[in-house]
Write a protein that holds these residues in place. Structure first.
Motif, PDB file in Angstrom:
ATOM      1  N   VAL A  54       0.838  -1.200   0.000  1.00 34.30           N
ATOM      2  CA  VAL A  54       0.000   0.000   0.000  1.00 34.30           C
ATOM      3  C   VAL A  54       0.876   1.253   0.000  1.00 34.30           C
ATOM      4  CG1 VAL A  54      -1.876   1.219   1.162  1.00 34.30           C
ATOM      5  CG2 VAL A  54      -1.832  -1.285   1.161  1.00 34.30           C
ATOM      6  N   ILE A  55       1.963   1.232   0.731  1.00 36.47           N
ATOM      7  CA  ILE A  55       2.915   2.346   0.724  1.00 36.47           C
ATOM      8  C   ILE A  55       3.389   2.584  -0.716  1.00 36.47           C
ATOM      9  CG2 ILE A  55       5.262   3.047   1.421  1.00 36.47           C
ATOM     10  CD1 ILE A  55       3.585   3.233   3.867  1.00 36.47           C
ATOM     11  N   GLU A  56       3.690   1.503  -1.410  1.00 38.02           N
ATOM     12  CA  GLU A  56       4.128   1.591  -2.808  1.00 38.02           C
ATOM     13  C   GLU A  56       3.070   2.276  -3.675  1.00 38.02           C
ATOM     14  OE1 GLU A  56       4.799  -1.519  -6.526  1.00 38.02           O
ATOM     15  OE2 GLU A  56       4.750  -2.298  -4.488  1.00 38.02           O
ATOM     16  N   MET A  57       1.812   1.890  -3.494  1.00 34.83           N
ATOM     17  CA  MET A  57       0.721   2.486  -4.269  1.00 34.83           C
ATOM     18  C   MET A  57       0.565   3.975  -3.946  1.00 34.83           C
ATOM     19  SD  MET A  57      -2.016  -0.600  -4.032  1.00 34.83           S
ATOM     20  CE  MET A  57      -3.027  -0.225  -5.464  1.00 34.83           C
ATOM     21  N   LEU A  58       0.710   4.327  -2.690  1.00 33.85           N
ATOM     22  CA  LEU A  58       0.627   5.736  -2.290  1.00 33.85           C
ATOM     23  C   LEU A  58       1.793   6.534  -2.875  1.00 33.85           C
ATOM     24  CD1 LEU A  58      -0.444   5.453   1.451  1.00 33.85           C
ATOM     25  CD2 LEU A  58      -1.873   6.126  -0.490  1.00 33.85           C
ATOM     26  N   ALA A  59       2.967   5.940  -2.893  1.00 34.99           N
ATOM     27  CA  ALA A  59       4.136   6.629  -3.442  1.00 34.99           C
ATOM     28  C   ALA A  59       3.938   6.942  -4.924  1.00 34.99           C
ATOM     29  CB  ALA A  59       5.395   5.784  -3.239  1.00 34.99           C
ATOM     30  N   GLU A  60       3.242   6.063  -5.609  1.00 32.32           N
ATOM     31  CA  GLU A  60       3.018   6.263  -7.036  1.00 32.32           C
ATOM     32  C   GLU A  60       2.036   7.400  -7.310  1.00 32.32           C
ATOM     33  OE1 GLU A  60       2.011   3.651 -11.011  1.00 32.32           O
ATOM     34  OE2 GLU A  60       1.416   2.831  -9.076  1.00 32.32           O
ATOM     35  N   THR A  61       0.961   7.483  -6.529  1.00 34.46           N
ATOM     36  CA  THR A  61      -0.110   8.429  -6.836  1.00 34.46           C
ATOM     37  C   THR A  61      -0.207   9.615  -5.873  1.00 34.46           C
ATOM     38  OG1 THR A  61      -1.693   7.088  -5.585  1.00 34.46           O
ATOM     39  CG2 THR A  61      -1.515   6.659  -7.959  1.00 34.46           C
ATOM     40  N   HIS A  62       0.212   9.430  -4.636  1.00 31.59           N
ATOM     41  CA  HIS A  62       0.108  10.479  -3.610  1.00 31.59           C
ATOM     42  C   HIS A  62       1.372  10.528  -2.755  1.00 31.59           C
ATOM     43  CE1 HIS A  62      -4.069   9.651  -4.701  1.00 31.59           C
ATOM     44  NE2 HIS A  62      -4.300  10.918  -4.400  1.00 31.59           N
ATOM     45  N   PRO A  63       2.521  10.772  -3.372  1.00 34.10           N
ATOM     46  CA  PRO A  63       3.776  10.732  -2.606  1.00 34.10           C
ATOM     47  C   PRO A  63       3.832  11.756  -1.474  1.00 34.10           C
ATOM     48  CG  PRO A  63       4.131  11.691  -4.768  1.00 34.10           C
ATOM     49  CD  PRO A  63       2.735  11.149  -4.764  1.00 34.10           C
TER      50      PRO A  63
END
Length: 176
Positions: A54-63
């Motif tokens: 989930v951290i990875e997904m957030l980094a992609e779209t909402h860093p």
């Protein structure tokens, strides 16, 4: 820590729908980023790697949501042993490195460069190596020494690597 949220992560799986559901929950409840980070960066928690997804997904779209946790990412990244966590945090580092929505300190940049070099020369799967190459190519725009180091590492390892590695390596070599 919110026990319900913790259990949701523990019961999650790698399916896109499941990961998207947790990501969407976090986006709707920004206070839960703190709990997510606590789970992801505590390697004693059995399912920490699921929080890294989930951290990875957030980094992609909402860093920008991860700015308060970049130092924790720097500290935790070299310690991961679970392949899924290594892959996810390597991709996270790539997204944070290339994001225009946040600014890293020089110390954080140096740590990301160090982690990426370790991924590239270490005994890791192709995905973390490729993400490391792309992150290092980004930093090579600012640090000339990285270009030469990256070329040397890629040329040394090229013949013994997979088709995926070679494709990423060719792209990175063109960029630098």
């Amino acid at each position: 820590m919110d026990v319900t949220f913790f259990n949701r992560i523990a019961k999650s799986n790698a399916s896109t729908n499941c990961r998207n559901g947790i990501r969407d929950f976090v986006l709707e409840n920004p206070d839960s980023v703190k709990d997510l980070a606590e789970i992801a960066f505590d390697l004693t928690i059995k399912n920490h790697y699921k929080a890294v997804w989930v951290i990875e997904m957030l980094a992609e779209t909402h860093p920008e949501l991860l700015i308060p946790y970049i130092d924790q990412i720097c500290n935790a990244a070299p310690q991961y042993k679970h392949e899924s966590a290594i892959r996810g945090i390597s991709r996270t580092i790539l997204f944070l490195t290339t994001s225009k929505k946040n600014s890293l300190t020089e110390e954080q940049k140096e740590k990301f460069i160090e982690i990426s070099l370790d991924r590239l020369i270490g005994n890791f799967n192709i995905a973390p190596k490729a993400f490391a190459m792309y992150a290092l190519a980004h930093y090579a725009k600012q640090h000339e020494w990285i270009k030469e180091e990256l070329r040397n590492i890629i040329n040394k390892d090229f013949a013994n690597q997979s088709a995926g590695y070679k494709a990423a390596a060719r792209e990175v070599l063109r960029k630098i």
